[in-house]
Enzyme design. Structure first.
Site: not given
Lengths: 130, 120
Positions: A77-79, A82
């Site tokens: 999940v792209c930080i 997210a």
């Protein structure tokens, strides 16, 4: 063939997430491998473990979790995407002093470089959502 | 491993969705990976390239100040769809970046030559 999937759609908001799930399941069933699932933009909402859809509807976040854990798929999940949207793991919740976390098991939070790395190391990168 | 030809394709107008911003973030991340990277603006995405986008009322960051950093990240292969500019009454002089404007058949050929197309 080695696939990676980029998922931009949130569950229930668009068809993208469901289509991505079905593509991933079909690719694995067909003997292909998945190098990485990368959840970006609204796609990060697939990684919540707190979704509670009505019982007579498919539980897409649960389906993702089951698939990811059964096949040990690297799922990122792209930080940046997210944290903006309140998808957060325990470590980041502590860092930003939030009172809860919601990232489902099987997902990890990492950077956009993982999307590029997936593109470089896969035969095909397939994008779902716009 | 040989560098791959990666083309990021923008298709959305700048501010109705977060897509333009998140595409730019992806391009900047990709620029660090020593790949053969290019960027294409199709359709309404050509609006992302306009000069002097004033986003004060949106309380959002302006793309016309963000996009000019691309050459500093060695992202210099930047293309715009000529027919999209024409249809919207825009010319290269309206744009914040020195882009190469391509006809649709040139875009098709360029896409065909890529290893990875990443659309936003």
């Amino acid at each position: 063939m080695i696939f990676s999937l980029a998922v931009y759609g949130a569950p229930y908001s668009s068809q993208a997430s469901d289509s991505a799930y079905r593509f991933a399941a079909a690719a694995l069933a067909g003997g292909h491998s998945i190098y990485r699932l990368f959840f970006y933009a609204d796609g990060v909402h697939n990684a919540t473990r707190l979704a509670a859809p009505p019982q007579d509807e498919l539980d897409l976040p649960q389906r993702w979790r089951t698939l990811i854990q059964a096949h040990k798929i690297d799922s990122v999940v792209c930080i940046a995407a997210a944290l903006r949207r309140g998808i957060i793991n325990r470590e980041e919740a502590e860092r930003y002093e939030r009172d809860a976390d919601n990232l489902a098991p099987g997902f990890e939070i990492s950077g956009l470089g993982q999307l590029v790395d997936a593109a470089v190391h896969s035969d095909r990168l397939v994008t779902f959502g716009d | 491993m040989n560098p791959k030809k990666i083309m990021v394709i923008n298709t959305h107008a700048p501010y109705g969705k977060a897509t333009a911003r998140e595409s730019l973030d992806a391009v900047l991340a990709a620029s660090a990976y020593d790949q053969d990277l290019s960027l294409l603006f199709l359709g309404d995405a050509v609006f992302q390239l306009l000069q002097q986008q004033d986003t004060a009322a949106l309380e959002a960051k302006s793309l016309s100040t963000a996009l000019p950093v691309l050459p500093l990240y060695d992202v210099t292969a930047i293309y715009a769809q000529q027919s999209a500019l024409d249809a919207r009454g825009l010319t290269r002089a309206d744009l914040v970046l020195d882009v190469e404007c391509l006809e649709n058949h040139q875009i098709t050929a360029l896409m065909d030559s890529q290893d990875i197309l990443l659309s936003f």
